[in-house]
Design a protein around this motif. Structure first.
Motif, PDB file in Angstrom:
ATOM      1  N   UNK A 281     -15.985 -70.896 -65.597  1.00 27.89           N
ATOM      2  CA  UNK A 281     -16.088 -69.437 -65.605  1.00 27.89           C
ATOM      3  C   UNK A 281     -15.362 -68.839 -66.784  1.00 27.89           C
TER       4      UNK A 281
ATOM      5  N   UNK B 251     -22.319 -67.845 -59.708  1.00 24.29           N
ATOM      6  CA  UNK B 251     -22.875 -68.483 -60.881  1.00 24.29           C
ATOM      7  C   UNK B 251     -23.470 -69.803 -60.481  1.00 24.29           C
TER       8      UNK B 251
ATOM      9  N   UNK C 191      -9.717 -51.027 -50.314  1.00 24.34           N
ATOM     10  CA  UNK C 191      -9.280 -51.654 -49.052  1.00 24.34           C
ATOM     11  C   UNK C 191      -7.811 -52.050 -49.114  1.00 24.34           C
TER      12      UNK C 191
ATOM     13  N   UNK D 246      -4.433 -58.343 -45.636  1.00 28.21           N
ATOM     14  CA  UNK D 246      -5.740 -58.572 -46.247  1.00 28.21           C
ATOM     15  C   UNK D 246      -5.605 -59.268 -47.601  1.00 28.21           C
ATOM     16  N   UNK D 247      -4.387 -59.634 -47.972  1.00 32.87           N
ATOM     17  CA  UNK D 247      -4.226 -60.449 -49.175  1.00 32.87           C
ATOM     18  C   UNK D 247      -3.938 -61.895 -48.803  1.00 32.87           C
TER      19      UNK D 247
ATOM     20  N   UNK E 157     -15.047 -62.861 -45.914  1.00 33.88           N
ATOM     21  CA  UNK E 157     -14.108 -62.249 -46.858  1.00 33.88           C
ATOM     22  C   UNK E 157     -14.047 -60.735 -46.676  1.00 33.88           C
ATOM     23  N   UNK E 158     -15.208 -60.079 -46.571  1.00 32.23           N
ATOM     24  CA  UNK E 158     -15.134 -58.616 -46.470  1.00 32.23           C
ATOM     25  C   UNK E 158     -14.576 -58.184 -45.128  1.00 32.23           C
TER      26      UNK E 158
ATOM     27  N   UNK F  90     -16.168 -68.521 -56.566  1.00 34.13           N
ATOM     28  CA  UNK F  90     -16.012 -67.350 -57.428  1.00 34.13           C
ATOM     29  C   UNK F  90     -16.472 -66.086 -56.701  1.00 34.13           C
ATOM     30  N   UNK F  91     -17.324 -66.238 -55.686  1.00 31.05           N
ATOM     31  CA  UNK F  91     -17.791 -65.071 -54.929  1.00 31.05           C
ATOM     32  C   UNK F  91     -16.621 -64.319 -54.300  1.00 31.05           C
TER      33      UNK F  91
ATOM     34  N   UNK G 214     -19.100 -64.377 -47.958  1.00 27.42           N
ATOM     35  CA  UNK G 214     -18.932 -62.954 -48.246  1.00 27.42           C
ATOM     36  C   UNK G 214     -18.611 -62.163 -46.982  1.00 27.42           C
TER      37      UNK G 214
ATOM     38  N   UNK H  52     -23.223 -68.884 -48.665  1.00 24.21           N
ATOM     39  CA  UNK H  52     -22.681 -67.803 -49.502  1.00 24.21           C
ATOM     40  C   UNK H  52     -22.532 -66.514 -48.697  1.00 24.21           C
TER      41      UNK H  52
ATOM     42  N   UNK I 274     -10.849 -58.465 -45.657  1.00 24.90           N
ATOM     43  CA  UNK I 274     -10.328 -57.423 -46.543  1.00 24.90           C
ATOM     44  C   UNK I 274     -10.218 -56.094 -45.809  1.00 24.90           C
ATOM     45  N   UNK I 275     -11.256 -55.788 -45.004  1.00 19.57           N
ATOM     46  CA  UNK I 275     -11.303 -54.460 -44.414  1.00 19.57           C
ATOM     47  C   UNK I 275     -10.650 -54.368 -43.043  1.00 19.57           C
TER      48      UNK I 275
ATOM     49  N   UNK J 191      -9.963 -69.422 -57.417  1.00 22.66           N
ATOM     50  CA  UNK J 191     -10.028 -70.044 -58.735  1.00 22.66           C
ATOM     51  C   UNK J 191     -10.151 -71.552 -58.624  1.00 22.66           C
TER      52      UNK J 191
ATOM     53  N   UNK K  37     -18.920 -72.225 -54.796  1.00 29.91           N
ATOM     54  CA  UNK K  37     -19.255 -70.810 -54.565  1.00 29.91           C
ATOM     55  C   UNK K  37     -17.994 -69.959 -54.522  1.00 29.91           C
TER      56      UNK K  37
ATOM     57  N   UNK L  10     -13.437 -64.901 -55.554  1.00 25.80           N
ATOM     58  CA  UNK L  10     -12.351 -64.933 -56.527  1.00 25.80           C
ATOM     59  C   UNK L  10     -11.356 -66.048 -56.298  1.00 25.80           C
TER      60      UNK L  10
ATOM     61  N   UNK M 126      -9.261 -62.100 -59.275  1.00 21.63           N
ATOM     62  CA  UNK M 126     -10.460 -62.066 -60.118  1.00 21.63           C
ATOM     63  C   UNK M 126     -11.675 -61.653 -59.314  1.00 21.63           C
TER      64      UNK M 126
ATOM     65  N   UNK N  60      -3.776 -67.469 -49.571  1.00 24.25           N
ATOM     66  CA  UNK N  60      -4.529 -66.299 -50.030  1.00 24.25           C
ATOM     67  C   UNK N  60      -5.798 -66.074 -49.222  1.00 24.25           C
TER      68      UNK N  60
END
Lengths: 421, 363
Positions: free
Chosen positions: A378, B3, B211, A183-184, A152-153, A365-366, A149, A145, A156-157, A370, A363, A368, B198, A286
């Motif tokens: 969810x 979750x 960002x 970053x998308x 991903x961050x 959803x951490x 994260x 996890x 994004x940054x 889907x 995991x 986003x 989401x 994505x």
């Protein structure tokens, strides 16, 4: 001697007594198995009855009717047709396919990472082997996890936003004017067909499943032709001792059918372009998918690397030395002698790693993404309040996927197993 | 964040930034309903909240754990804000002392339990008035002090002035909330496409928005404004005029003590009526000396005995208004356009200015 054993195996001819169920070793195990079975059934009945009674008291009932109701929410990554008026059931299906997509990609990538790292960890080069043990220890000792994260961050940054591509003084530009790394996510040209089966006079280039079926069909054809060429070359080599040069034939076998099909369909490329808020056209991978995919692959790859190393170390050093004595080069020793034998040790734990990837993909959803846990487990769960139904369905989904993976990997394992005749 | 045990997530789910929009699903409401019943049984049907507050000499008022502009302790640890002002007004009316308030910070999960169990006398905390909370959870909403709704925030540089120009935008959204459904409906009914991103919590959503991972961030407008106030350059972001859902926020009390509910209801109404009648913190003393307008006289106690009917003295409303002025003044001071939050009156203007703020007459 024989009379002795016969005597012991023979059942006492006396009448059956109830106490024998416990005291007689022939019946005892059956007795305990029966008791355990009854206890399990009673426990399940108690839990199930408890659930039904409590639900009835709360005025709730187990019902899957909600699966047919409109979901009301949107999903960004839609491998199949879906909008907010589609049913909860379809939303679950979209999630399920998304789970399979990321699991499939991550399994393949993790295997590649794992094999490379596992082989290189045994390298005689000190730096390479230490680098690989560094990779393995870092990645398998931090929870997946956290890796999801972190990746991903960082994405994004560190990556530019689509608006950085805009204007004359843009700070970022597209690679070869074809690929955009934002970053998308990554935007790449998407193939489309002017003569697509779905194309009408006014629709312009498009693509449907039927087109892709044709392309895949061409690839399958190529596969068999290439294999035929390979076996022809082998037969020739065995007959004459000389292996004919076949690379151009194989290349042609792979390229020609696909090129012909694409020409027939009229292949064009839909290149992404900055339009409005975002890049439009082309295909988008994505950021959430990339982060999840990469994190799962690199994390599980560290475990697979250890499996591969264990498999290689299980092969006796004499094999390597014998192959070297025959004058085989080190790279070919690995691919022809060591790895085929090591696979027998590697595959069984590899199955568990594939199952881990599939389950760890929940995991998502951490970031986003889907997946089925994000849609069914969810949003659908929270909007309908049908917790028990959705969780049961989720368990069923994951169980089915995992059992299928096990099934196919076991078939593969049986084929690779040492044949004892 | 993840979750891992989804059944737990029903009750442990992080609520909205403002904490006032999470869905009360059936399970939760049943659970809280049971708590409510237990709470009522424990304290008895507390018809004497007024007496209890007077005997205690302090009003226990439930507020948020901190939303800028609505309820947040200042640098000196003194609670300030739009919701806090309602607590202080009630304290001034009942106890003649606006500082005689014990502020009890509550989260989205603990707020209803705290109120039902009698730990707090009233809840003034960005809570949406919904059917199930009113009926099923056995609470009494005493009015609406802020009409909120779901809105959109975009960076100014995008040059967007209306949500109807958002076709093709990427939208950050908290997953599992009603905002997600409202968003889908809004874009569908306007025949526009969008890309939902989401996200689990408001803090993560803001991070992604800043960002540039999404063009738009959507949640309750007041929460948008409050979060924007904490940005490095709040001026670079604009909240679009469209409101796509109804979120009426107001103070609430327990079912069953109508006298106490009346006091809270009419204290809020007094602030609203004061604005309507032009009674401000500046002219309050002058008005209280008597005026030509009989309604002002009834409100401020120089005519009739409205205070006595509530079980208070004649000056109750004058004291309530005296804390920080009328409704409009409280709004401007805490969340108005001159503050960092910068909310326009909009729906929260008086009815004669085209808003929804409307008090029944003092008669």
């Amino acid at each position: 001697m024989t009379t002795m054993t016969d005597h012991v195996a023979e059942a006492p001819s006396g009448s059956f007594k109830l106490s024998m169920l416990l005291n007689d070793t022939r019946y005892r195990s059956l007795t305990f198995q029966f008791i355990a079975l009854v206890a399990i059934i009673a426990f399940m009945a108690f839990v199930g009855g408890n659930l039904v009674r409590n639900l009835a008291e709360a005025g709730l009932n187990i019902s899957y009717a909600f699966l047919g109701e409109p979901a009301g929410y949107d999903i960004n990554q839609r491998p199949i047709e879906y909008d907010s008026q589609s049913s909860h059931g379809r939303a679950a299906l979209v999630g399920l396919i998304n789970t399979l997509i990321v699991a499939f990609l991550a399994c393949i990538t993790a295997t590649i990472f794992g094999v490379i790292a596992g082989v290189l960890r045994l390298s005689n080069n000190w730096i390479v082997s230490k680098l690989m043990s560094f990779y393995v220890e870092i990645f398998r000792n931090v929870p997946v996890l956290i890796w999801i994260l972190i990746i991903f961050s960082v994405m994004i940054n560190a990556m530019p936003a689509p608006r950085d591509f805009r204007g004359d003084d843009a700070t970022s530009s597209m690679l070869f004017d074809l690929f955009a790394f934002t970053n998308r996510g990554v935007f790449a040209p998407a193939p489309q067909f002017t003569n697509s089966f779905a194309a009408t006079a006014e629709s312009g280039p498009t693509s449907t499943g039927l087109d892709w079926l044709l392309v895949v069909g061409a690839l399958v054809l190529s596969f068999f032709v290439a294999r035929a060429i390979g076996s022809w070359a082998t037969a020739k080599q065995e007959a004459t001792g000389d292996r004919p040069t076949t690379w151009y034939l194989t290349l042609a076998a792979w390229l020609l059918p696909v090129v012909l099909v694409c020409m027939f369909l009229g292949l064009t490329w839909n290149v992404p372009a900055l339009k409005g808020f975002n890049f439009q056209g082309g295909m988008q991978v994505r950021g959430s998918l990339i982060a999840l995919w990469f994190a799962l692959a690199i994390y599980t790859g560290a475990f697979i690397a250890e499996n591969v190393r264990a498999g290689i170390l299980a092969i006796s050093k004499g094999q390597t030395e014998a192959a070297a004595a025959l004058g085989i080069r080190p790279g070919r020793i690995m691919s022809l002698v060591i790895l085929p034998q090591a696979l027998r040790v590697i595959i069984p734990p590899l199955i568990s790693q594939y199952l881990n990837i599939t389950k760890n993909s929940s995991l998502a959803i951490a970031v986003g993404y889907m997946d089925v846990t994000g849609t069914l487990g969810g949003i659908t769960l929270l909007q309908t309040g049908r917790a028990i139904e959705t969780i049961l369905l989720l368990m069923l989904f994951y169980l089915t996927i995992s059992l299928l993976i096990s099934f196919f990997m076991n078939i593969f394992n049986n084929r690779m197993k040492l044949k004892e005749r | 964040m993840t979750r891992i045990w989804p059944i737990m997530a029903i009750q442990n789910r992080p609520t909205h930034m403002g904490g006032h929009q999470e869905e009360v699903n059936m399970k939760k409401s049943l659970f809280l309903g049971a708590l409510t019943a237990a709470g009522l049984a424990a304290t008895g049907v507390a018809a004497q909240t007024l007496d209890e507050v007077k005997a205690r000499g302090k009003l226990n008022c439930g507020v948020t754990t901190g939303v800028p502009g609505f309820a947040e302790p200042d640098a000196n640890g003194v609670w300030q804000g739009f919701d806090v002002a309602v607590c202080r007004a009630v304290a001034a009316a009942v106890l003649s002392d606006p500082t005689a308030v014990e502020f009890v910070p509550t989260t989205g999960k603990t707020r209803f339990t705290a109120l039902a169990s009698g730990e707090i006398d009233m809840l003034a905390r960005n809570t949406t008035w919904t059917f199930s909370r009113d009926v099923d959870l056995k609470f009494e909403f005493t009015g609406v002090n802020y009409y909120d709704g779901q809105g959109f925030m975009v960076p100014k540089e995008l040059g967007v002035s209306s949500a109807t120009e958002l076709d093709g935008a990427t939208v950050c959204i908290q997953t599992g909330t009603t905002t997600e459904l409202n968003l889908a409906d809004f874009f569908r009914s306007n025949n526009m496409s969008y890309e939902p991103v989401p996200i689990e919590t408001g803090a993560e959503a803001v991070q992604q928005y800043n960002a540039g991972a999404c063009d738009v961030y959507t949640t309750d407008r007041s929460a948008l404004a409050a979060q924007r106030a904490n940005f490095e350059t709040p001026g670079d972001h604009v909240i679009l005029p469209e409101v796509v859902s109804k979120e009426p926020l107001g103070p609430l009390v327990r079912h069953g003590d109508n006298e106490w509910a009346d006091i809270v209801r009419w204290t809020l109404n007094a602030l609203i009526t004061a604005e309507e009648l032009g009674v401000t913190s500046v002219n309050l003393a002058e008005m209280a000396g008597g005026s030509n307008n009989p309604e002002i006289n009834r409100l401020l106690g120089t005519e009739g005995d409205l205070g006595g009917m509530l079980g208070l003295d004649a000056d109750w409303a004058e004291r309530a208004i005296g804390v920080s002025g009328n409704y409009g003044e409280v709004f401007e001071k805490n969340i108005g356009e001159s503050t960092p939050i910068g909310l326009a009156r909009g729906l929260n203007a008086q009815y004669y200015d085209g808003g929804l703020i409307y008090s029944p007459p003092f008669r």
